[in-house]
Write an enzyme that holds these catalytic residues in place. Structure first.
Site, mmCIF file in Angstrom:
data_model
loop_
_atom_site.group_PDB
_atom_site.id
_atom_site.type_symbol
_atom_site.label_atom_id
_atom_site.label_comp_id
_atom_site.label_asym_id
_atom_site.label_seq_id
_atom_site.Cartn_x
_atom_site.Cartn_y
_atom_site.Cartn_z
ATOM 1 N N ARG A 7 -17.266 39.941 76.630
ATOM 2 C CA ARG A 7 -17.903 40.653 77.754
ATOM 3 C C ARG A 7 -18.030 39.703 78.935
ATOM 4 N NH1 ARG A 7 -22.709 43.465 74.429
ATOM 5 N NH2 ARG A 7 -23.816 43.140 76.370
ATOM 6 N N LYS B 201 -34.783 41.465 68.641
ATOM 7 C CA LYS B 201 -35.741 42.543 68.389
ATOM 8 C C LYS B 201 -35.204 43.606 67.428
ATOM 9 C CE LYS B 201 -36.445 45.021 72.013
ATOM 10 N NZ LYS B 201 -36.007 46.396 71.814
ATOM 11 N N ARG C 63 -31.468 40.481 84.304
ATOM 12 C CA ARG C 63 -31.939 41.413 83.273
ATOM 13 C C ARG C 63 -33.273 40.944 82.694
ATOM 14 N NH1 ARG C 63 -27.129 41.989 79.242
ATOM 15 N NH2 ARG C 63 -28.650 43.069 77.961
ATOM 16 N N ARG D 25 -42.125 51.592 77.583
ATOM 17 C CA ARG D 25 -41.632 50.592 78.537
ATOM 18 C C ARG D 25 -42.510 50.522 79.786
ATOM 19 N NH1 ARG D 25 -36.341 48.672 77.731
ATOM 20 N NH2 ARG D 25 -35.118 49.942 76.317
ATOM 21 N N ARG E 212 -23.111 35.594 72.788
ATOM 22 C CA ARG E 212 -22.749 36.947 72.367
ATOM 23 C C ARG E 212 -21.669 37.520 73.293
ATOM 24 N NH1 ARG E 212 -27.820 40.597 71.153
ATOM 25 N NH2 ARG E 212 -27.890 40.945 73.392
#
Length: 197
Positions: A134, A14, A145, A89, A128
């Site tokens: 991470r 996005k 999520r 949102r 990613r």
């Protein structure tokens, strides 16, 4: 003149598409995340308030986010339009945005929703996480999520679908092809002739 919103789940690309689209339509890309960081960095009253929530990993309340957004939309560069990323949102934020724009006899023209399968989103985000080291971004965390995103945004997508201004774009595959498809769809929705090239 283009007043746009871009939506998409985490990992949908996005932010990248927002940059390309904003450049094409010559409007500023306004991300709520960037607004929060700028206000916190500059030590504004709104930034101090937002920082209190962000420091505890909580959502910044609507009234703070909307106040930041109202201020940003009054800047000269947003006079000819904007592309919002990360707002609204919630249904309450849709109403707040309507109020802000309504005071200037304006309205959102097109809402672009990037659609990507969960499998591809999961793969992209795990990739990613590996690249950025991470280790907390595990498959179950990412799945959660995505679930939260869907729960939160379902009513927003439904509201804009009802208004007839929501465009769903396939967000999988080649980045440039996605951009070209998105631009063509928005131009058509705005009633503009497609450009050659």
């Amino acid at each position: 003149m283009a007043r746009l919103i871009i939506m998409g789940p985490p990992g949908s690309g996005k932010g990248t598409q927002a940059e390309f689209l904003a450049r094409h339509f010559a409007v500023p890309a306004i991300s709520t995340g960037d607004l929060f960081r700028a206000h916190v960095r500059d030590g504004t009253a709104l930034g101090t308030e937002a920082g209190r929530y962000m420091d505890h990993g909580e959502f910044v309340p609507d009234h703070v986010t909307t106040a930041m957004l109202r201020e940003r939309l009054e800047a000269d560069d947003a006079g000819a339009g904007f592309l919002l990323d990360g707002y609204p949102r919630t249904v309450a934020q849709i109403q707040a945005l309507d109020d802000v724009l309504g005071s200037r006899n304006q309205a959102v023209e097109v809402v672009l929703a990037l659609a990507v399968s969960d499998d591809e989103l999961l793969e992209r985000m795990l990739q990613r996480a590996r690249e950025q080291g991470r280790s907390d971004d595990t498959a179950p965390v990412i799945q959660r999520r995505l679930e939260l995103y869907r729960e939160q945004t379902q009513p927003v997508i439904a509201a804009y679908t009802q208004r007839g201004i929501l465009l769903r774009i396939d967000g999988s595959g080649d980045k440039d092809a996605i951009t070209a498809t998105a631009i063509a769809a928005v131009e058509e929705a705005l009633g503009r002739p497609a450009r050659g090239g």
